[in-house]
Write a protein that holds these residues in place. Structure first.
Motif, short mmCIF file in Angstrom:
data_model
loop_
_atom_site.label_atom_id
_atom_site.label_comp_id
_atom_site.label_asym_id
_atom_site.label_seq_id
_atom_site.Cartn_x
_atom_site.Cartn_y
_atom_site.Cartn_z
N GLU A 44 0.83 -1.22 0.00
CA GLU A 44 0.00 0.00 0.00
C GLU A 44 0.86 1.26 0.00
O GLU A 44 0.51 2.26 -0.62
CB GLU A 44 -0.92 0.01 1.22
N HIS A 45 1.96 1.22 0.71
CA HIS A 45 2.87 2.36 0.75
C HIS A 45 3.47 2.60 -0.63
O HIS A 45 3.56 3.73 -1.10
CB HIS A 45 3.97 2.12 1.79
N MET A 49 3.18 5.95 -2.88
CA MET A 49 4.34 6.66 -3.42
C MET A 49 4.17 6.91 -4.91
O MET A 49 4.44 8.01 -5.40
CB MET A 49 5.63 5.89 -3.15
N GLU A 50 3.72 5.90 -5.64
CA GLU A 50 3.51 6.04 -7.08
C GLU A 50 2.43 7.10 -7.37
O GLU A 50 2.60 7.93 -8.26
CB GLU A 50 3.12 4.71 -7.69
N GLN A 51 1.33 7.07 -6.60
CA GLN A 51 0.28 8.06 -6.80
C GLN A 51 0.79 9.47 -6.48
O GLN A 51 0.47 10.43 -7.19
CB GLN A 51 -0.94 7.75 -5.95
N GLY A 52 1.58 9.59 -5.43
CA GLY A 52 2.14 10.89 -5.08
C GLY A 52 2.99 11.46 -6.19
O GLY A 52 2.89 12.65 -6.53
N ARG A 53 3.84 10.64 -6.78
CA ARG A 53 4.68 11.10 -7.90
C ARG A 53 3.85 11.47 -9.11
O ARG A 53 4.16 12.43 -9.82
CB ARG A 53 5.68 10.01 -8.26
N ARG A 54 2.79 10.72 -9.33
CA ARG A 54 1.95 10.94 -10.50
C ARG A 54 1.01 12.14 -10.33
O ARG A 54 0.83 12.94 -11.24
CB ARG A 54 1.14 9.67 -10.77
#
Length: 77
Positions: A44-45, A49-54
């Motif tokens: 989940e983390h 992280m991927e969503q945050g970058r995107r």
């Protein structure tokens, strides 16, 4: 993520601060590098992280270090 990270063995806590302009800092504490590695591998983390970058961050900086000493003062204590 706050609730999820608490389940990681070796997680010691975290502190966050934000300015009115949106600048933020979060400091997380782990017992050792293995505990931190467990957190980085948590599914989940990783997705967050991927969503945050995107979607959220234009940039960020990550620092990993070792605390050699820590002390504080609290007048009311």
């Amino acid at each position: 993520m706050s609730e999820l990270v608490r389940e990681i063995p070796g997680f010691l806590g975290h502190e966050s601060a934000r300015t009115p302009g949106g600048l933020g800092i979060t400091v997380s504490y782990f017992r050792d590098h293995e505990a931190l590695a467990r957190w980085r591998r948590e599914e989940e983390h990783r997705a967050a992280m991927e969503q945050g970058r995107r979607d959220w961050y234009e940039s960020y900086t990550l620092h990993v270090g070792t605390v050699e000493r820590s002390h504080g003062f609290d007048r009311d204590a």
